[in-house]
Design a protein around this motif. Structure first.
Motif, PDB file in Angstrom:
ATOM      1  N   UNK A 161      27.074  20.481  73.069  1.00 49.10           N
ATOM      2  CA  UNK A 161      27.672  19.004  73.024  1.00 49.10           C
ATOM      3  C   UNK A 161      27.382  18.303  71.871  1.00 49.10           C
ATOM      4  N   UNK A 162      25.998  18.583  71.209  1.00 48.96           N
ATOM      5  CA  UNK A 162      25.483  18.237  70.164  1.00 48.96           C
ATOM      6  C   UNK A 162      26.026  18.592  68.640  1.00 48.96           C
ATOM      7  N   UNK A 163      26.416  20.011  68.704  1.00 51.93           N
ATOM      8  CA  UNK A 163      26.977  20.505  67.494  1.00 51.93           C
ATOM      9  C   UNK A 163      27.983  19.819  66.618  1.00 51.93           C
ATOM     10  N   UNK A 164      28.911  18.931  67.227  1.00 51.22           N
ATOM     11  CA  UNK A 164      29.789  18.345  66.204  1.00 51.22           C
ATOM     12  C   UNK A 164      29.066  16.987  65.557  1.00 51.22           C
ATOM     13  N   UNK A 165      27.669  16.705  65.929  1.00 47.48           N
ATOM     14  CA  UNK A 165      27.081  15.681  65.519  1.00 47.48           C
ATOM     15  C   UNK A 165      26.210  16.249  64.464  1.00 47.48           C
ATOM     16  N   UNK A 166      25.857  17.581  64.454  1.00 55.16           N
ATOM     17  CA  UNK A 166      25.019  18.154  63.226  1.00 55.16           C
ATOM     18  C   UNK A 166      25.432  17.848  61.888  1.00 55.16           C
ATOM     19  N   UNK A 167      24.577  17.489  61.252  1.00 58.85           N
ATOM     20  CA  UNK A 167      24.852  17.149  59.699  1.00 58.85           C
ATOM     21  C   UNK A 167      23.353  17.510  58.890  1.00 58.85           C
ATOM     22  N   UNK A 168      23.631  17.436  57.686  1.00 56.20           N
ATOM     23  CA  UNK A 168      22.665  17.896  56.733  1.00 56.20           C
ATOM     24  C   UNK A 168      21.150  16.836  57.007  1.00 56.20           C
ATOM     25  N   UNK A 169      20.257  17.609  57.242  1.00 54.16           N
ATOM     26  CA  UNK A 169      19.113  17.004  58.003  1.00 54.16           C
ATOM     27  C   UNK A 169      18.764  17.011  59.471  1.00 54.16           C
ATOM     28  N   UNK A 170      19.813  17.367  60.029  1.00 54.65           N
ATOM     29  CA  UNK A 170      19.681  17.682  61.673  1.00 54.65           C
ATOM     30  C   UNK A 170      18.803  18.703  61.987  1.00 54.65           C
ATOM     31  N   UNK A 171      17.985  18.467  62.915  1.00 50.65           N
ATOM     32  CA  UNK A 171      17.013  19.433  63.105  1.00 50.65           C
ATOM     33  C   UNK A 171      16.971  19.642  64.820  1.00 50.65           C
ATOM     34  N   UNK A 172      16.836  20.693  65.402  1.00 48.68           N
ATOM     35  CA  UNK A 172      16.713  20.889  66.997  1.00 48.68           C
ATOM     36  C   UNK A 172      15.457  21.794  67.216  1.00 48.68           C
ATOM     37  N   UNK A 173      14.632  21.667  68.214  1.00 51.82           N
ATOM     38  CA  UNK A 173      13.791  22.607  68.636  1.00 51.82           C
ATOM     39  C   UNK A 173      13.910  22.739  70.280  1.00 51.82           C
ATOM     40  N   UNK A 174      14.168  23.853  70.741  1.00 51.13           N
ATOM     41  CA  UNK A 174      14.271  24.298  72.142  1.00 51.13           C
ATOM     42  C   UNK A 174      13.113  25.091  72.547  1.00 51.13           C
ATOM     43  N   UNK A 175      12.685  24.516  73.937  1.00 50.81           N
ATOM     44  CA  UNK A 175      11.544  25.009  74.414  1.00 50.81           C
ATOM     45  C   UNK A 175      11.824  26.614  74.960  1.00 50.81           C
ATOM     46  N   UNK A 176      11.205  27.531  74.474  1.00 50.53           N
ATOM     47  CA  UNK A 176      11.298  28.705  75.195  1.00 50.53           C
ATOM     48  C   UNK A 176       9.857  28.986  75.953  1.00 50.53           C
ATOM     49  N   UNK A 177       9.437  30.321  76.032  1.00 61.12           N
ATOM     50  CA  UNK A 177       8.175  30.391  76.585  1.00 61.12           C
ATOM     51  C   UNK A 177       7.419  31.916  75.838  1.00 61.12           C
ATOM     52  N   UNK A 178       6.234  31.881  76.084  1.00 60.14           N
ATOM     53  CA  UNK A 178       5.639  33.113  75.725  1.00 60.14           C
ATOM     54  C   UNK A 178       5.955  34.453  76.675  1.00 60.14           C
ATOM     55  N   UNK A 179       6.401  34.162  77.905  1.00 65.62           N
ATOM     56  CA  UNK A 179       6.687  34.845  78.952  1.00 65.62           C
ATOM     57  C   UNK A 179       7.225  36.204  78.494  1.00 65.62           C
ATOM     58  N   UNK A 180       8.631  36.070  77.757  1.00 73.84           N
ATOM     59  CA  UNK A 180       9.170  37.388  77.278  1.00 73.84           C
ATOM     60  C   UNK A 180       8.387  38.181  76.440  1.00 73.84           C
ATOM     61  N   UNK A 181       7.530  37.614  75.755  1.00 66.43           N
ATOM     62  CA  UNK A 181       6.739  38.235  74.716  1.00 66.43           C
ATOM     63  C   UNK A 181       5.668  38.929  75.140  1.00 66.43           C
ATOM     64  N   UNK A 182       5.447  38.801  76.527  1.00 68.32           N
ATOM     65  CA  UNK A 182       4.216  39.544  77.116  1.00 68.32           C
ATOM     66  C   UNK A 182       4.748  40.881  77.768  1.00 68.32           C
TER      67      UNK A 182
END
Length: 277
Positions: free
Chosen positions: A114-135
């Protein structure tokens, strides 16, 4: 140019802590949460602090495609999308395996779409994952990863059920695979939006002292064992994760994209490695 920031799952916990960090970095900050009372109260509280941003609540279930479209329209009405902290998610004690995959992985992909069409130079996104798959428990499996890499497929839940078999009904297993899917999604999305000058990363919290985290600890005695193995000797605070997210969203992290930042007090290192000496 009016800059816009957004935090999902902003009503409490790590989402709220991220919102507090972002109020001085954008002109308008949208607080997104499915709980109207909680997100409205959070927006009112942050607005009263006299920070830079105009804070606006936006009630939304992150799996609602029509609602996500309205969210994107609202961002476009305000200005230029600058920062997104996607903290909305659920953990193993909160729902069945279908809902966990739908919220934690499919919802992430839908938000990014939904947000991809709004992305431009300087746009940044952080998605929350988890340590769970790393264990452990989510060892690379090409058959499963092929399904994880297509979360918007209309048969996604059926396909992941076929790929994982009966084990998928264990909500802890489902959660770990869903978060592995988030790690992989961020890598692919970084390639999509990089040519626009936009970035995306994930953050993987460890044991964090939040209401949701306490609910998981109360239901899983093994969490106490992990805490005892944490080299820094404590649970994380929401502010610890929010500080990492704020860095990833800042211009100082301008050459970071497609990566995961583990914020776990060292517990994964302790579990997977051996002390020296």
């Amino acid at each position: 140019m009016t800059t816009v920031g957004m935090v999902t799952g902003a009503g409490r916990g790590m989402g709220l802590a991220c919102a507090e960090r972002l109020t001085d970095t954008v002109d308008t900050l949208l607080l997104v949460d499915r709980d109207e009372a909680t997100v409205t109260a959070a927006a009112k509280d942050l607005s009263a602090r006299g920070r830079r941003a105009v804070v606006e609540p936006f009630v939304l279930d992150i799996t609602d495609v029509a609602g996500l479209a309205r969210l994107a329209v609202r961002v476009g009405e305000i200005g230029t999308l600058r920062a997104v902290a996607h903290a909305a998610g659920i953990s193993p004690t909160m729902a069945d395996w279908r809902r966990i995959f739908t919220v934690d992985l499919v919802g992430t992909a839908r938000l990014a779409e939904a947000l991809r069409p709004l992305a431009t130079a300087g746009t940044a996104m952080v998605c929350f994952a988890s340590m769970a798959p790393l264990l452990g428990g989510t060892a690379p499996d090409p058959a499963v990863d092929t399904v994880l890499d297509d979360p918007l497929n209309e048969r996604f839940l059926e396909r992941i059920n076929d790929a994982l078999g009966p084990a998928v009904e264990d909500t802890g297993v489902a959660y770990s695979w869903a978060k592995r899917g988030v790690h992989r999604f961020v890598q692919r999305e970084a390639v999509r939006i990089g040519p626009l000058g936009a970035r995306i990363c994930s953050v993987s919290p460890g044991l964090i002292d939040t209401p949701q985290g306490r609910q998981e600890s109360d239901s899983h005695p093994g969490m106490q064992v992990l805490l005892e193995q944490t080299p820094l000797g404590r649970e994380g605070r929401p502010e610890d994760v929010a500080a990492a997210v704020a860095f990833l969203l800042s211009a100082e992290a301008g050459f970071l994209t497609g990566i995961d930042l583990l914020v776990d007090g060292g517990v994964c290192a302790a579990v997977r490695g051996r002390p020296l000496g």
